[in-house]
Enzyme design. Sequence first.
Site, PDB file in Angstrom:
ATOM      1  N   LYS A 165       0.434  72.387 -52.803  1.00 52.84           N
ATOM      2  CA  LYS A 165      -0.896  71.802 -52.972  1.00 52.84           C
ATOM      3  C   LYS A 165      -0.973  70.882 -54.188  1.00 52.84           C
ATOM      4  O   LYS A 165      -1.957  70.210 -54.385  1.00 52.84           O
ATOM      5  CB  LYS A 165      -1.937  72.930 -53.077  1.00 52.84           C
ATOM      6  N   ASP A 211      -1.400  83.610 -47.769  1.00 53.63           N
ATOM      7  CA  ASP A 211      -2.784  83.768 -47.309  1.00 53.63           C
ATOM      8  C   ASP A 211      -2.898  83.692 -45.783  1.00 53.63           C
ATOM      9  O   ASP A 211      -3.736  84.364 -45.181  1.00 53.63           O
ATOM     10  CB  ASP A 211      -3.719  82.761 -47.986  1.00 53.63           C
TER      11      ASP A 211
HETATM   12  P1  ADP Z   1      -8.353  77.372 -51.021  1.00 51.79           P
HETATM   13  O1  ADP Z   1      -7.941  76.600 -49.826  1.00 51.79           O
HETATM   14  O2  ADP Z   1      -8.204  76.586 -52.284  1.00 51.79           O
HETATM   15  O3  ADP Z   1      -7.744  78.738 -51.093  1.00 51.79           O
HETATM   16  P2  ADP Z   1     -10.931  77.664 -49.785  1.00 51.79           P
HETATM   17  O4  ADP Z   1     -10.390  78.230 -48.549  1.00 51.79           O
HETATM   18  O5  ADP Z   1     -12.171  78.281 -50.346  1.00 51.79           O
HETATM   19  O6  ADP Z   1      -9.918  77.645 -50.966  1.00 51.79           O
HETATM   20  O7  ADP Z   1     -11.224  76.153 -49.503  1.00 51.79           O
HETATM   21  C1  ADP Z   1     -11.753  75.329 -50.476  1.00 51.79           C
HETATM   22  C2  ADP Z   1     -11.710  73.932 -49.950  1.00 51.79           C
HETATM   23  O8  ADP Z   1     -12.590  73.807 -48.847  1.00 51.79           O
HETATM   24  C3  ADP Z   1     -12.162  72.915 -50.956  1.00 51.79           C
HETATM   25  O9  ADP Z   1     -11.058  72.430 -51.691  1.00 51.79           O
HETATM   26  C4  ADP Z   1     -12.768  71.825 -50.097  1.00 51.79           C
HETATM   27  O10 ADP Z   1     -11.795  70.886 -49.770  1.00 51.79           O
HETATM   28  C5  ADP Z   1     -13.191  72.520 -48.840  1.00 51.79           C
HETATM   29  N1  ADP Z   1     -14.641  72.684 -48.850  1.00 51.79           N
HETATM   30  C6  ADP Z   1     -15.373  73.552 -49.565  1.00 51.79           C
HETATM   31  N2  ADP Z   1     -16.670  73.392 -49.336  1.00 51.79           N
HETATM   32  C7  ADP Z   1     -16.783  72.385 -48.450  1.00 51.79           C
HETATM   33  C8  ADP Z   1     -17.879  71.725 -47.809  1.00 51.79           C
HETATM   34  N3  ADP Z   1     -19.126  72.064 -48.049  1.00 51.79           N
HETATM   35  N4  ADP Z   1     -17.580  70.751 -46.947  1.00 51.79           N
HETATM   36  C9  ADP Z   1     -16.317  70.386 -46.702  1.00 51.79           C
HETATM   37  N5  ADP Z   1     -15.260  70.954 -47.282  1.00 51.79           N
HETATM   38  C10 ADP Z   1     -15.482  71.937 -48.139  1.00 51.79           C
HETATM   39 MG    MG Z   2      -7.434  80.329 -49.940  1.00 52.10          MG
END
Ligand code: ADP
Ligand code: MG
Length: 483
Positions: A165, A211
């Site tokens: 990432k 994950d």
């Molecule tokens: P990670 O992938 O970092 O483990 P998440 O699964 O919580 O964490 O995803 C977070 C990602 O989701 C953010 O980086 C963003 O790109 C996307 N995201 C979060 N909220 C929104 C939203 N309201 N609309 C579109 N994309 C979103």
């Molecule tokens: Mg995650």
Amino acid sequence: SGKWAQAQSILKDFEEKCGTPISKLKQVADAMNVEMHAGLASEGGSKLKMIISYVDNLPTGDEKGLFYALDLGGTNFRVLRVHLGGKEHRVVKQEFEEVSIPPHLMTGSSDALFDYIAEALAKFVATESEGLHFSPERQRELGFTFSFPVRQTSISSGTLIKWTKGFSIEDAVNSSNLYSYFAVGQDVVGELTKAMERIGLDMRVTALVNDTIGTLAGGRYNNPDVVAAVILGTGTNAAYVERAHAIPKWHGLLPKSGDMVINMEWGNFRSSHLPISEYDEALDIESLNPGEQIFEKLISGMYLGEVVRRVLYKMADEAAFFGDTIPEKLKIPFILRHGKMRKTFLTPHMSAMHQDTSPDLKIVATKLKDILEISNTSLKMRKVIVELCDIVATRGARLSAAGIAGILKKIGRDTLKDGEKQKSVVSLDGGLYEHYTKFRTCMENTLTELLGEEVSENIIIEHSNDGSGIGAALLAASHSQYI
Ligand code: ADP
Ligand code: MG
């Protein structure tokens, strides 16, 4: 005017490059299927790593006892405790705590980081209620979700392959780059175990998973028909249940279950059938990992907003879309070379604009003003911007659906076996899937379009809400040293 026509033509050109007609999506799904075979055939046989997870048993619901999980993969980590009560009582209790990594550790060594994590775990263990940890001679067990690609050497050990990432949590200028903590080849469970020993915490890591596999396990616990899991968040990845005898590169004994969970690392998929524009090419070249994670760069939350920004920039530069000068904020790419996220236009802003239902597109106007410091836009301009968001999101969503169709094809769930009504459930999780409704809906509709109505009746997409944390605890249970 000529300028307006020019902006329109930039948009139309981009739209054409992003086209995902069903015929193309079928080619993508086929290519995914072919690459899956190649990645399973030999190590390095494909861009798809198809990592053998050593998870040959998914949770059944019978799991009993108290189990811990640690979820590490962003600037925060989480510790979880799950009390499992078996078939009848299921999850009796679930507690978690989110811990952020303090700035002074941001540039520290992995020793310092793991010490900090072990301390946090020890503190969390200390909050365990009396009597919950059934037998005193029994060691506490932990499932470790480590969301970076790891070459597994057993269910509970593995070494870091590479960073994907680039960095972790967006929207924070000071977001940490966890990569700096770990060296490629480092034994992540070994490091954690040593840290726990250093502080006298008697706990054993019985499962190391990412994950995606955690989500698969969490999904399966709730629904025995779950066959695959997909994460659509900052990054994207997929895992699924393969028949062990269909994995030529597996030279170990065939597991009793006959199954083996595969971590595809599908973000690194690429194919000549993927619709790639000049903006995607430029984004890739300027990214931290040029040439890699091409599928992820078309689909995931880290990149969608950035693609929109790049097209807007071109419209500002070549068609004076926002007037004679290019708005300063529009010039800021999402990332700096050293891996820190800049405060700029991001996917959540894009989705807010895209999903603006007000007749005068008030939210679009507000986002433009707040994020990009662009004011005085006309409704006509705002409509163009919504259209641009739609193009980028639609392409990502449709390609995600093609990827899922590829997996279903690989495991023979893309057709109806005569008379059979076998359900196939895919567990989905991640912020993009969860919060970007238009993306989610488009992906689900496209999957139906790809598989046909009849087959689709037996394919279910299920949101596995935070399955990955509890999934790791469940895998710690199903791979316990005591069973
Ligand atoms: P990670 O992938 O970092 O483990 P998440 O699964 O919580 O964490 O995803 C977070 C990602 O989701 C953010 O980086 C963003 O790109 C996307 N995201 C979060 N909220 C929104 C939203 N309201 N609309 C579109 N994309 C979103
Ligand atoms: Mg995650």
